[in-house]
Design a protein around this motif. Structure first.
Motif, short mmCIF file in Angstrom:
data_model
loop_
_atom_site.label_atom_id
_atom_site.label_comp_id
_atom_site.label_asym_id
_atom_site.label_seq_id
_atom_site.Cartn_x
_atom_site.Cartn_y
_atom_site.Cartn_z
N TRP A 280 0.83 -1.21 0.00
CA TRP A 280 0.00 0.00 0.00
C TRP A 280 0.86 1.25 0.00
CZ3 TRP A 280 -4.66 -0.21 -1.59
CH2 TRP A 280 -5.47 -1.30 -1.34
N GLN A 281 1.95 1.24 0.75
CA GLN A 281 2.85 2.40 0.76
C GLN A 281 3.47 2.61 -0.61
OE1 GLN A 281 5.47 1.28 3.93
NE2 GLN A 281 4.17 2.14 5.52
N ALA A 282 3.85 1.51 -1.27
CA ALA A 282 4.43 1.62 -2.61
C ALA A 282 3.41 2.19 -3.60
CB ALA A 282 4.92 0.26 -3.08
N LEU B 216 3.68 6.40 12.91
CA LEU B 216 4.17 7.13 11.73
C LEU B 216 3.56 6.57 10.45
CD1 LEU B 216 7.95 7.53 12.67
CD2 LEU B 216 6.09 9.18 12.97
N VAL B 217 3.45 5.24 10.38
CA VAL B 217 2.82 4.62 9.21
C VAL B 217 1.36 5.02 9.12
CG1 VAL B 217 2.34 2.42 8.07
CG2 VAL B 217 4.41 2.68 9.43
N SER B 218 0.69 5.02 10.28
CA SER B 218 -0.71 5.43 10.31
C SER B 218 -0.87 6.89 9.89
CB SER B 218 -1.28 5.21 11.71
OG SER B 218 -2.62 5.61 11.79
N ALA B 219 0.05 7.74 10.35
CA ALA B 219 -0.01 9.16 9.97
C ALA B 219 0.20 9.34 8.47
CB ALA B 219 1.03 9.95 10.75
N ALA C 46 -6.42 2.57 1.03
CA ALA C 46 -5.10 2.35 1.63
C ALA C 46 -5.12 2.63 3.13
CB ALA C 46 -4.06 3.23 0.94
N ARG C 47 -5.79 3.71 3.53
CA ARG C 47 -5.84 4.05 4.95
C ARG C 47 -6.54 2.94 5.75
NH1 ARG C 47 -9.12 9.34 6.32
NH2 ARG C 47 -10.67 8.11 5.18
N GLU C 48 -7.64 2.43 5.23
CA GLU C 48 -8.38 1.39 5.95
C GLU C 48 -7.60 0.09 6.03
OE1 GLU C 48 -11.94 1.11 3.76
OE2 GLU C 48 -12.67 3.12 4.29
N HIS C 49 -7.04 -0.33 4.92
CA HIS C 49 -6.33 -1.62 4.90
C HIS C 49 -5.01 -1.55 5.65
CE1 HIS C 49 -8.90 -4.09 2.31
NE2 HIS C 49 -9.20 -2.97 1.69
N MET C 50 -4.34 -0.42 5.61
CA MET C 50 -3.08 -0.30 6.35
C MET C 50 -3.33 -0.42 7.85
SD MET C 50 -1.09 2.67 4.19
CE MET C 50 0.08 2.97 5.50
N ALA C 51 -4.44 0.14 8.34
CA ALA C 51 -4.77 0.02 9.76
C ALA C 51 -4.99 -1.44 10.14
CB ALA C 51 -6.00 0.85 10.08
N LEU D 126 -3.81 -4.11 8.54
CA LEU D 126 -2.57 -4.87 8.39
C LEU D 126 -1.59 -4.59 9.52
CD1 LEU D 126 -2.12 -4.53 4.53
CD2 LEU D 126 -2.71 -6.60 5.80
N LEU D 127 -1.58 -3.37 10.04
CA LEU D 127 -0.73 -3.08 11.18
C LEU D 127 -1.12 -3.92 12.38
CD1 LEU D 127 -0.33 0.81 11.03
CD2 LEU D 127 1.41 -0.92 10.54
N GLU D 128 -2.43 -4.10 12.58
CA GLU D 128 -2.88 -4.95 13.68
C GLU D 128 -2.43 -6.40 13.46
OE1 GLU D 128 -4.16 -3.91 16.39
OE2 GLU D 128 -4.35 -1.82 15.77
N MET D 129 -2.49 -6.87 12.22
CA MET D 129 -2.07 -8.24 11.94
C MET D 129 -0.57 -8.42 12.12
SD MET D 129 -4.44 -9.12 8.61
CE MET D 129 -6.25 -9.01 8.72
N VAL D 130 0.20 -7.38 11.79
CA VAL D 130 1.64 -7.44 12.04
C VAL D 130 1.92 -7.64 13.52
CG1 VAL D 130 3.74 -6.05 12.03
CG2 VAL D 130 2.32 -6.14 10.00
N CYS D 131 1.20 -6.90 14.36
CA CYS D 131 1.40 -7.03 15.81
C CYS D 131 0.87 -8.37 16.32
CB CYS D 131 0.72 -5.87 16.53
SG CYS D 131 1.48 -4.28 16.17
N ASP D 132 -0.17 -8.90 15.70
CA ASP D 132 -0.62 -10.24 16.05
C ASP D 132 0.50 -11.25 15.82
OD1 ASP D 132 -3.10 -9.29 16.75
OD2 ASP D 132 -4.05 -9.81 14.85
#
Length: 272
Positions: free
Chosen positions: A3-5, A159-162, A180-185, A187-193
């Motif tokens: 998403w960032q790319a 920072l990623v969320s911002a 992108a904003r919705e999916h990044m949020a 995916l960040l939770e899944m990364v921490c999972d």
């Protein structure tokens, strides 16, 4: 990262389109040649350039659209980051008044009847849990929740969320920005999972998520319940089979080929 790319590629595409519109008589390879000549400096001789003033004008035509295109989302990133920082600072002051530190757990405890856990990014970052969460979670579940929250802090996910929020505000009408904003949020939770799974079982983490899912969290924080709880639970309890090595390499090669394709399309005829 994908998403960032996509966000970065959109900004670059807009800048290049603007440059190409301003130099309609040139092909894209002419634009790249202009950039190379401008960056190289006056000591590099170029027979195609009549004089230094023409070269400087071409450089300005190149830098102005690129600078303005990147400055717009960058200014939104600064605005979003400063606003979130002020909210986190106010919330930290409230925590100092209403919470009590528990050094053995490394958390701040708030007396509340709803089980909840979240982290407050910043310096220093804090993990906050309610007294109800301490009562309802088993020691293993509590450790899973704390590992999840600390992954947000160490990963500097605020920072990623911002960045996602800034891109969404800068390009409000763009579907990519909202998606992108919705999916990044999520995916960040899944990364921490995934970080929490290094020290806890999937069932333990899933049960802990269910306990704290209704707790919510203040703005500019990350909650253990978080967003897309059902999708995260499904991912934990019914994990998909990992990709094979051949499939991963195929994805990498296809991605590299897709990234290089515009270059060969625009510059290939010249090189040939």
């Amino acid at each position: 990262m994908l998403w960032q790319a996509l966000m970065v590629s959109f900004i670059v595409s807009v800048a290049l389109a603007w440059c190409h519109a301003n130099t309609a008589s040139q092909h894209l390879h002419g634009l790249l040649g202009t950039a190379e000549r401008w960056i190289s400096g006056p000591h590099v001789a170029d027979p195609s350039t009549e004089d230094e003033s023409a070269r400087g004008a071409e450089g300005i035509e190149l830098l102005v659209p690129i600078g303005l295109t990147t400055l717009w989302p960058a200014s939104w990133f600064v605005t979003v980051s400063l606003s979130a920082r002020r909210r986190r600072r106010r919330h930290a002051q409230l925590l100092d008044l209403a919470g009590r530190p528990v050094p053995e757990l490394g958390v701040m405890v708030l007396d509340h009847d709803t089980p909840a856990a979240y982290c407050l990014p910043g310096r220093p970052g804090r993990v906050v849990v309610t007294s109800a969460a301490l009562r309802s979670l088993t020691p293993a579940q509590l450790q899973a929740v704390l590992a999840h929250e600390r992954a947000h802090l160490t990963g500097r996910h605020h920072l990623v969320s911002a960045a996602g929020e800034a891109f969404a505000r800068a390009f409000r009408v763009l579907p990519l920005a909202r998606t992108a904003r919705e999916h990044m949020a999520d995916l960040l939770e899944m990364v921490c999972d995934d970080h929490a799974l290094r020290s806890a079982s999937a069932r333990t983490l899933a049960e802990a998520m269910c306990e704290v899912a209704a707790g919510g969290s203040p703005q500019s924080t990350f909650a253990a319940g978080g967003t897309a709880v059902l999708a995260r639970l499904r991912r934990l309890l019914r994990p998909s089979a990992p990709l094979s090595r051949a499939a991963r390499w195929a994805i990498v090669l296809l991605g590299a080929g897709a990234a290089a394709l515009p270059y060969f399309i625009t510059c290939g005829p010249v090189l040939g």
